[in-house]
Design a protein around this motif. Structure first.
Motif, short mmCIF file in Angstrom:
data_model
loop_
_atom_site.label_atom_id
_atom_site.label_comp_id
_atom_site.label_asym_id
_atom_site.label_seq_id
_atom_site.Cartn_x
_atom_site.Cartn_y
_atom_site.Cartn_z
N PRO A 1 0.81 -1.22 0.00
CA PRO A 1 0.00 0.00 0.00
C PRO A 1 0.84 1.27 0.00
CG PRO A 1 -0.20 -1.13 2.09
CD PRO A 1 0.54 -2.04 1.19
N LEU A 2 2.09 1.19 0.45
CA LEU A 2 2.93 2.39 0.47
C LEU A 2 3.11 2.95 -0.94
CD1 LEU A 2 4.57 3.97 2.65
CD2 LEU A 2 6.58 2.84 1.76
N VAL A 3 3.13 2.05 -1.94
CA VAL A 3 3.29 2.50 -3.33
C VAL A 3 2.21 3.50 -3.71
CG1 VAL A 3 3.27 1.73 -5.73
CG2 VAL A 3 4.42 0.37 -4.00
N THR A 4 0.96 3.22 -3.30
CA THR A 4 -0.12 4.13 -3.67
C THR A 4 -0.03 5.45 -2.94
OG1 THR A 4 -1.44 3.08 -1.99
CG2 THR A 4 -1.86 2.45 -4.26
N VAL A 5 0.51 5.41 -1.73
CA VAL A 5 0.59 6.66 -0.99
C VAL A 5 1.68 7.54 -1.58
CG1 VAL A 5 0.63 7.62 1.32
CG2 VAL A 5 -0.07 5.30 0.99
N LEU B 1 0.20 1.07 -12.29
CA LEU B 1 0.64 -0.17 -12.91
C LEU B 1 1.40 -1.03 -11.91
CD1 LEU B 1 1.82 0.75 -16.51
CD2 LEU B 1 -0.27 -0.35 -15.77
N ILE B 2 2.31 -0.40 -11.17
CA ILE B 2 3.07 -1.15 -10.17
C ILE B 2 2.11 -1.78 -9.16
CG2 ILE B 2 4.72 -0.95 -8.27
CD1 ILE B 2 6.09 1.25 -9.83
N TYR B 3 1.14 -0.98 -8.75
CA TYR B 3 0.18 -1.48 -7.78
C TYR B 3 -0.68 -2.58 -8.37
CZ TYR B 3 -2.55 -1.20 -3.55
OH TYR B 3 -3.15 -1.48 -2.37
N GLY B 4 -1.02 -2.44 -9.66
CA GLY B 4 -1.80 -3.46 -10.33
C GLY B 4 -1.05 -4.79 -10.39
N VAL B 5 0.28 -4.68 -10.60
CA VAL B 5 1.09 -5.90 -10.63
C VAL B 5 1.14 -6.51 -9.23
CG1 VAL B 5 3.43 -6.78 -10.95
CG2 VAL B 5 2.46 -5.16 -12.58
N LEU B 6 1.30 -5.65 -8.21
CA LEU B 6 1.46 -6.16 -6.85
C LEU B 6 0.15 -6.67 -6.28
CD1 LEU B 6 3.85 -3.47 -5.34
CD2 LEU B 6 4.42 -5.76 -6.12
#
Lengths: 323, 292
Positions: A241-245, A305-310
């Motif tokens: 979740p840190l990626v989205t923040v 995209l990164i979050y979609g992959v994760l």
């Protein structure tokens, strides 16, 4: 996944058109706009003198922006020239092609932003772990108190206070100019500190909720120590979740460079833009606004995209939470 | 601190606002923040009465003075009293901060509520609009607006709120989407209540929590944008004092007269910290899920 990317790319194109249309019409509505010049009365020379530029540059503008054509031709040439990187010249820098100007200054801004994000992420993870390991202790609450102060204050206030302490009182770091890595320290710190504030609070809270979860209890039951729990289990689940923040902060950071570069005298695109705005260099404003919005859109896309992959759940809705 | 669990049991059958107040009362940081915000607002409203001098009155015999009892924050390059200028700067910050938040609230609630309630293509169109505005480089757009439309207070209000209403619209839409499906909304609709009545009477009051929290974070955000604009010379027109302009003036004199920088920078920082404490407290008070 491919459908998701295509959908997001389509949204990006729509957003780009909206941004460019709004920018174009604002520029047209500006008092004394160069897009509305009357070329019939007095010809090119009169138009050039009213804009306080040389007739040669005026000729170039007429060709570049099709000033003698109706608005949709002007708009189309604006967008087309931007996409094909035919940016022409600007009023403040009549001798340097805008593309070259951007090529010279933009890497400085982008570098500043990327280094600041990297510093912020690593510092936040470290501070988050520090606070979460001793939940509700003195170390936790004081770290989080400082972090709250960090979130509250914008980068430019941090910048002037840092410059005052490290540049003027302690005299350990330069506060103005750009002659080496040393000159990057204060700008990076002032951009990173507000982000560290909010990211470390987020990191702490998500780590604590991970530490209270049942799979962590299982690790403890099987004889794992706190170090192993954090490193091998809890941290991984908190980083996703840190990626989205981080995402929304990148846009804010790009905007932050506009103010920070001016304060520290860094020759980046942000400072060029701020000067272009205060001197009403419309061609440069138009191009850099589009450039910034494309960069921000690309970075948001990258984060999603990164979050979609994760996290597969996000591919259905198309958007990361927390935005 | 008394146990918050007991409080919520006592207060559970009272109004949401009262329940929120009861939770907020137990949060020391929020109370400190609220006190700071109240102080700032009072100082801003009564700047004309409190300030010891006129903000335009220059005194060329007393330029660049350090802090003295006569001038608590010193004087600037024209001998103007810094305390007075800071107080009036707070006033500018508050006018733009609260004013722009009002604009954002109006547009954001309207767009978010309609999008969330109507759904379908209306929602789709409105949300694409919101996404497009979200892609705008916010500060750049504010700068462009000020460059094009001029430096008047109204333009700055518009420039500051032009892109930030989308956050509010997203929050309201999310709230409306979840509340719309609740039983009491269905009951109201079955009894013939109109869309506007349902939104006004049932949905908005129940989505108050996140909106209040967003407002308490939005106001300092607006102040930051406004001060940022005037930092690069695109703020409220001089001689009206403005914190961003004061910070920029102080930054230019950072080596010779640091007191010109310390005063406005610290006052601005303390103001923003107050809002953040209050906002954090409100978020905790409204967050019914995490009972600490």
């Amino acid at each position: 996944m491919i459908r998701f990317i295509l959908k997001r790319l389509l949204y990006m194109v729509i957003s780009f058109l909206v941004v460019s249309l709004v920018t174009f019409f604002l520029m047209k509505a500006a008092p004394g706009s160069f897009l509305e010049l009357n070329l019939q009365v007095g010809g090119v020379a009169a138009a050039a003198s009213s804009m306080q530029i040389t007739p040669q540059l005026m000729e170039a503008f007429i060709k570049q922006y099709h000033l003698d054509a109706p608005w949709y031709v002007q708009y189309w040439s604006y967008v087309y020239d931007f996409v094909t990187l035919h940016l022409g010249y600007s009023m403040e820098y009549p001798d340097t092609p805008t593309l070259q100007l951007i090529g010279r200054t933009f890497p400085i801004s982008i570098g500043l932003a990327v280094v600041s994000v990297a510093v912020a992420v690593f510092a936040s993870i470290a501070l988050g772990i520090l606070a979460a390991r001793r939940e509700n202790s003195w170390a936790d609450s004081s770290t989080m108190f400082v972090a709250t102060l960090g979130t509250a204050v914008p980068a430019y206030v941090v910048a002037v206070l840092l410059a005052l302490v490290f540049g003027v009182w302690l005299r350990v770091l330069p506060v103005i100019g750009f002659q080496g890595p040393k000159y990057y320290v204060l700008p990076v710190l002032s951009l990173a500190i507000p982000i560290i504030g909010s990211l470390s609070r987020y990191m702490r809270n998500s780590l604590i909720s991970a530490l209270h979860s049942e799979y962590v209890v299982t690790v403890f039951a099987k004889g794992g120590g706190i170090r192993e729990v954090i490193r091998r289990h809890a941290l991984k689940n908190s980083l996703v979740p840190l990626v989205t923040v981080v995402g929304p902060h990148i846009a804010g950071l790009m905007m932050g460079t506009v103010l920070i570069e001016g304060l520290f005298g860094l020759p980046g695109l942000g400072q060029v833009f701020a000067q272009a705005a205060s001197r009403r260099d419309y061609p440069l404003i138009m191009d850099s606004t589009l450039l910034y919005s494309v960069v921000i859109m690309l970075m948001n896309l990258l984060v999603d995209l990164i979050y979609g992959v994760l996290d597969p759940r996000i591919r259905k809705t198309g958007y990361a939470e927390g935005r | 601190m008394s146990s918050p669990k007991d409080l919520s049991v006592i207060a559970s059958n009272r109004s949401p606002l009262l329940r929120m107040w009861n939770r907020l009362r137990g949060n020391r940081m929020a109370l400190v923040g609220g006190g700071m915000v109240l102080l700032v607002v009072l100082l801003a409203v009564f700047a004309g009465w409190i300030s010891p001098y006129d903000y335009q009155q220059s005194d060329f015999l007393a330029t660049y003075q350090g802090p003295t009892w006569k001038h608590l924050f010193g004087t600037d390059s024209l001998g103007r009293d810094m305390l007075t200028r800071i107080l009036w700067g707070l006033r500018s910050a508050c006018i733009v901060g609260f004013g722009a938040e009002f604009v954002e609230l109006t547009i954001g609630v309207l767009v978010g509520a309609v999008a969330g309630y109507k759904g379908g293509w209306v929602d789709n169109v409105l949300m694409r609009l919101v996404d497009s505005v979200y892609a705008f480089p916010s500060l750049l757009f504010s700068i462009v607006l000020v460059v094009v439309l001029g430096h008047s207070l109204w333009v700055i209000l518009i420039a500051v709120s032009a892109t930030s209403w989308v956050g509010m619209a997203r929050i309201v839409r999310g709230q409306v989407l979840s509340i719309r499906q609740s039983g009491y909304v269905e009951a109201a609709r079955s009894m013939g209540a109109s869309t506007m009545t349902i939104i006004r009477r049932y949905i908005l009051p129940n989505s108050m929590g996140p909106i209040v929290v967003a407002v308490s974070f939005g106001i300092p955000g607006n102040m930051m944008t406004e001060a940022g604009l005037s930092l690069i010379g695109l703020g409220v027109q001089p001689p009206t004092p403005d914190l961003g302009e004061l910070i920029s003036e102080g930054q230019q004199a950072i080596f010779s007269y640091p007191h010109l920088l310390i005063g406005p920078a610290l006052v601005f920082a303390v103001t923003l910290v107050g809002f953040t404490f209050l906002g954090d407290g409100l978020r905790d008070a409204f967050d019914t899920k995490s009972k600490r």
